[in-house]
Design a protein around this motif. Sequence first.
Motif, short mmCIF file in Angstrom:
data_model
loop_
_atom_site.label_atom_id
_atom_site.label_comp_id
_atom_site.label_asym_id
_atom_site.label_seq_id
_atom_site.Cartn_x
_atom_site.Cartn_y
_atom_site.Cartn_z
N LEU A 96 0.84 -1.19 0.00
CA LEU A 96 0.00 0.00 0.00
C LEU A 96 0.88 1.24 0.00
O LEU A 96 1.90 1.30 0.68
CB LEU A 96 -0.91 0.01 1.23
N SER A 97 0.45 2.25 -0.74
CA SER A 97 1.19 3.51 -0.77
C SER A 97 0.90 4.31 0.49
O SER A 97 0.07 3.94 1.33
CB SER A 97 0.79 4.32 -2.01
N ARG A 98 1.58 5.43 0.63
CA ARG A 98 1.37 6.28 1.80
C ARG A 98 -0.05 6.82 1.83
O ARG A 98 -0.68 6.88 2.89
CB ARG A 98 2.37 7.44 1.79
N ASN A 99 -0.57 7.22 0.67
CA ASN A 99 -1.96 7.72 0.63
C ASN A 99 -2.95 6.64 1.04
O ASN A 99 -3.92 6.91 1.75
CB ASN A 99 -2.30 8.19 -0.78
N GLU A 100 -2.69 5.41 0.61
CA GLU A 100 -3.60 4.33 0.94
C GLU A 100 -3.53 3.97 2.42
O GLU A 100 -4.56 3.70 3.05
CB GLU A 100 -3.29 3.12 0.07
N LEU A 101 -2.33 3.97 2.99
CA LEU A 101 -2.20 3.71 4.43
C LEU A 101 -2.89 4.80 5.24
O LEU A 101 -3.53 4.52 6.26
CB LEU A 101 -0.74 3.60 4.82
N LEU A 102 -2.77 6.03 4.80
CA LEU A 102 -3.45 7.13 5.47
C LEU A 102 -4.96 6.97 5.38
O LEU A 102 -5.69 7.24 6.34
CB LEU A 102 -3.00 8.47 4.85
N PHE A 103 -5.44 6.50 4.23
CA PHE A 103 -6.86 6.28 4.05
C PHE A 103 -7.37 5.18 4.98
O PHE A 103 -8.45 5.29 5.56
CB PHE A 103 -7.15 5.93 2.59
N VAL A 104 -6.59 4.11 5.14
CA VAL A 104 -6.97 3.03 6.06
C VAL A 104 -6.99 3.56 7.50
O VAL A 104 -7.90 3.23 8.28
CB VAL A 104 -6.01 1.83 5.91
N ALA A 105 -6.01 4.38 7.86
CA ALA A 105 -5.99 4.97 9.20
C ALA A 105 -7.20 5.88 9.41
O ALA A 105 -7.80 5.89 10.49
CB ALA A 105 -4.70 5.74 9.41
N LEU A 106 -7.59 6.63 8.39
CA LEU A 106 -8.77 7.48 8.50
C LEU A 106 -10.03 6.63 8.64
O LEU A 106 -10.98 7.03 9.32
CB LEU A 106 -8.88 8.40 7.28
N GLY A 107 -10.05 5.45 8.02
CA GLY A 107 -11.16 4.53 8.20
C GLY A 107 -11.28 4.09 9.64
O GLY A 107 -12.39 3.99 10.19
N ALA A 108 -10.14 3.82 10.28
CA ALA A 108 -10.15 3.42 11.69
C ALA A 108 -10.63 4.57 12.58
O ALA A 108 -11.42 4.37 13.51
CB ALA A 108 -8.76 2.96 12.12
N VAL A 109 -10.16 5.77 12.29
CA VAL A 109 -10.58 6.94 13.07
C VAL A 109 -12.08 7.20 12.88
O VAL A 109 -12.80 7.48 13.84
CB VAL A 109 -9.74 8.18 12.68
N LEU A 110 -12.54 7.08 11.66
CA LEU A 110 -13.96 7.27 11.39
C LEU A 110 -14.79 6.21 12.10
O LEU A 110 -15.86 6.52 12.65
CB LEU A 110 -14.22 7.23 9.88
N GLY A 111 -14.30 4.98 12.15
CA GLY A 111 -14.99 3.93 12.89
C GLY A 111 -15.06 4.25 14.37
O GLY A 111 -16.08 4.00 15.02
N ALA A 112 -13.99 4.80 14.92
CA ALA A 112 -13.99 5.18 16.34
C ALA A 112 -14.97 6.31 16.61
O ALA A 112 -15.67 6.30 17.64
CB ALA A 112 -12.58 5.59 16.77
N VAL A 113 -15.06 7.26 15.71
CA VAL A 113 -16.00 8.37 15.87
C VAL A 113 -17.44 7.85 15.82
O VAL A 113 -18.29 8.25 16.63
CB VAL A 113 -15.75 9.46 14.80
N VAL A 114 -17.72 6.96 14.88
CA VAL A 114 -19.07 6.40 14.77
C VAL A 114 -19.39 5.54 15.99
O VAL A 114 -20.51 5.58 16.51
CB VAL A 114 -19.22 5.61 13.45
N ALA A 115 -18.42 4.77 16.48
CA ALA A 115 -18.64 3.96 17.68
C ALA A 115 -18.95 4.85 18.88
O ALA A 115 -19.84 4.53 19.68
CB ALA A 115 -17.42 3.10 17.97
N TYR A 116 -18.26 5.97 19.00
CA TYR A 116 -18.54 6.91 20.08
C TYR A 116 -19.94 7.51 19.93
O TYR A 116 -20.67 7.67 20.91
CB TYR A 116 -17.48 8.01 20.10
N ALA A 117 -20.32 7.82 18.69
CA ALA A 117 -21.65 8.37 18.45
C ALA A 117 -22.74 7.35 18.78
O ALA A 117 -23.79 7.72 19.31
CB ALA A 117 -21.78 8.84 17.00
N VAL A 118 -22.49 6.09 18.50
CA VAL A 118 -23.45 5.04 18.86
C VAL A 118 -23.53 4.91 20.38
O VAL A 118 -24.61 4.79 20.95
CB VAL A 118 -23.06 3.70 18.20
N LYS A 119 -22.38 4.96 21.03
CA LYS A 119 -22.35 4.79 22.49
C LYS A 119 -23.06 5.94 23.21
O LYS A 119 -23.69 5.73 24.24
CB LYS A 119 -20.89 4.71 22.94
N THR A 120 -22.93 7.16 22.67
CA THR A 120 -23.58 8.31 23.31
C THR A 120 -25.04 8.47 22.91
O THR A 120 -25.73 9.31 23.46
CB THR A 120 -22.83 9.60 22.99
#
Length: 89
Positions: free
Chosen positions: A4-28
């Motif tokens: 994976l290129s740097r852009n793609e790794l960054l995109f995967v990391a953003l997917g994880a961060v977005l998942g954490a934000v959505v999980a927090y929104a579900v929890k609250t």
Amino acid sequence: MARLSRNELLFVALGAVLGAVVAYAVKTGLVAPNGALPPFAIVLIGLGLVELVAGYAAGRSPGTLVGMPARFLAFVVGVCVVLLGGKFA
């Protein structure tokens, strides 16, 4: 298998961060876990918007920055973070 290129790794990391934000929104209670728009759909829409904004900022077409394997991996990672966030948070 290609790396994976740097852009793609960054995109995967953003997917994880977005998942954490959505999980927090579900929890609250901001997002209903069994609502009309489920959390995994919010992750998918968020990843699409991130790719559109990044493509616009880079001056390239939206589909050229990230390959399909990285998109799929980012979605899977984001959904797994949402599921784990619902269980352990």
